[in-house]
Design a protein around this motif. Structure first.
Motif, short mmCIF file in Angstrom:
data_model
loop_
_atom_site.label_atom_id
_atom_site.label_comp_id
_atom_site.label_asym_id
_atom_site.label_seq_id
_atom_site.Cartn_x
_atom_site.Cartn_y
_atom_site.Cartn_z
N VAL A 133 -23.31 -31.61 4.97
CA VAL A 133 -22.62 -32.60 4.33
C VAL A 133 -22.72 -32.54 2.86
O VAL A 133 -21.89 -32.78 1.83
N SER A 134 -24.05 -32.62 2.65
CA SER A 134 -24.83 -33.03 1.41
C SER A 134 -24.38 -31.53 0.83
O SER A 134 -23.78 -31.54 -0.73
N ARG A 135 -24.47 -30.37 1.32
CA ARG A 135 -24.26 -29.14 0.65
C ARG A 135 -22.67 -28.93 0.17
O ARG A 135 -22.50 -28.47 -1.08
N VAL A 136 -21.66 -29.52 0.83
CA VAL A 136 -20.37 -29.43 0.54
C VAL A 136 -20.07 -30.43 -0.58
O VAL A 136 -19.27 -30.03 -1.43
N VAL A 137 -20.32 -31.50 -0.33
CA VAL A 137 -20.02 -32.69 -1.52
C VAL A 137 -20.78 -32.48 -2.87
O VAL A 137 -20.02 -32.66 -3.88
N ASN A 138 -21.87 -31.63 -2.92
CA ASN A 138 -22.48 -31.36 -3.91
C ASN A 138 -22.12 -29.93 -4.50
O ASN A 138 -22.93 -29.40 -5.23
N ASP A 139 -21.06 -29.37 -3.86
CA ASP A 139 -20.53 -27.88 -4.33
C ASP A 139 -21.76 -26.92 -4.12
O ASP A 139 -21.57 -25.98 -5.21
N ALA A 140 -22.43 -26.98 -3.28
CA ALA A 140 -23.37 -25.97 -3.18
C ALA A 140 -22.86 -24.42 -2.65
O ALA A 140 -21.81 -24.77 -1.85
#
Length: 325
Positions: free
Chosen positions: A15-22
């Motif tokens: 989730v963190s990677r998605v919302v931070n556009d990783a």
């Protein structure tokens, strides 16, 4: 984020990677996360993110005196436009000329971790901001200088503008000039009064304290003061109003009486050229004042650590109003 992860059937890290556009997130996983975000109404908490990362919050604060005053509305509008160009949120608050409220609002803005502050000060002691400044929060004072704090300041040439205006009255033959001001406790009022005194002293004209009226807070009060002064045995032949709200009351009373007294006014205002009384205004660009202060603030945010300095913007004399009846 835990709720989003549970709904999407993925880990918190995903989730963190998605919302931070990783990069390198599988498209199928990204779609599931974004669908869960939409279903749950997830909103990114920029403040929390900045606190964790130590990055800027993309917000600045503006403290003004009175939101209804056209001068401060212009200041706010110009600052907001410059903030928009920087993709920065502008938080605006009004102190209502209350030093205690000013301190509370500025502390609240600092607690929200704004990247910088634009301040039209109400009080005379801003040492409470020293710790924030030393920790790296830039502060630019606007229209009035700070008290007990070294900081960048953007001002009008209040004294010079008043001096030039009253000098013109004296050159036109006026020796008894009444001065109406809001509060001698306000920096701009003191500077404008000093400028008027400078011009009278230079010309060798008498300075009569009885013609200086403090505490003129609104147009109605200005009208009453003008009436009182004109009813004196030796009335003034000219009036100098030190802000635009006082000017409105002065015009109304002079027009009502059919007076031929000259009028000098600090602050231009909407429709000034159409008022039914001739006057000279001490004009300036309030928007440019705000743009200069905001530009200086963003330079500080971007890393400029040069010594604090003061910028003074000029004024000009402009003829307004319509001829007497």
């Amino acid at each position: 984020m835990a709720d989003v992860a549970a709904r999407a059937g993925v880990s918190l890290k995903t989730v963190s990677r998605v919302v931070n556009d990783a990069p390198h997130v599988q498209p199928e996983l990204a779609e599931r996360v974004l669908a869960a975000v939409a279903e749950l109404g997830f909103r990114r908490n920029h403040l929390a993110s900045s606190l964790r990362s130590g990055q800027a919050t993309a917000t600045i604060g503006l403290l003004i005196e009175e939101i209804a005053n056209p001068f401060y509305a212009t200041i706010a509008g110009a600052a907001a436009e410059m903030a928009r160009q920087r993709d920065t949120m502008l938080i605006i608050a009004s102190s209502e000329e209350d030093p205690a409220r000013e301190q509370q609002l500025l502390r609240d803005m600092c607690a929200r971790r704004v990247d910088g502050l634009l301040v039209v000060p109400a009080g005379h002691d801003h040492s409470f901001l020293r710790a924030e400044v030393e920790l790296g929060t830039p502060v630019v004072f606007l229209d009035r200088p700070a008290g007990k704090l070294r900081a960048d300041t953007v001002l009008l040439d209040n004294r010079g503008g008043a001096r030039a205006g009253v000098r013109r009255l004296v050159e036109a033959g006026h020796r008894r000039v009444a001065v109406l001001l809001d509060s001698i406790g306000v920096y701009t009022m003191r500077e404008r009064l000093d400028g008027a005194q400078d011009a009278l002293v230079e010309a060798g004209a008498p300075y009569d304290n009885r013609l200086v009226r403090d505490g003129v807070r609104d147009p109605a009060a200005a009208g009453r003061v003008v009436a009182e002064l004109l009813d004196q045995p030796d009335p003034p032949t000219a009036f100098f109003s030190l802000n635009n709200r006082i000017t409105l009351g002065v015009i109304e009373e002079l027009y009502r009486r059919g007076s031929d007294a000259a009028l000098l006014a600090f602050d231009d205002f909407d429709l000034a050229r159409l008022v039914p009384y001739p006057l000279t205004v001490i004009a300036y660009d309030a928007g440019e004042l705000a743009r200069a202060a905001t530009e200086l603030l963003f330079r500080r945010i971007d890393g400029d650590r040069s010594w604090p300095h003061t910028v003074v913007h000029p004024t000009e004399l402009v003829a307004r109003g319509l001829p007497n009846r």
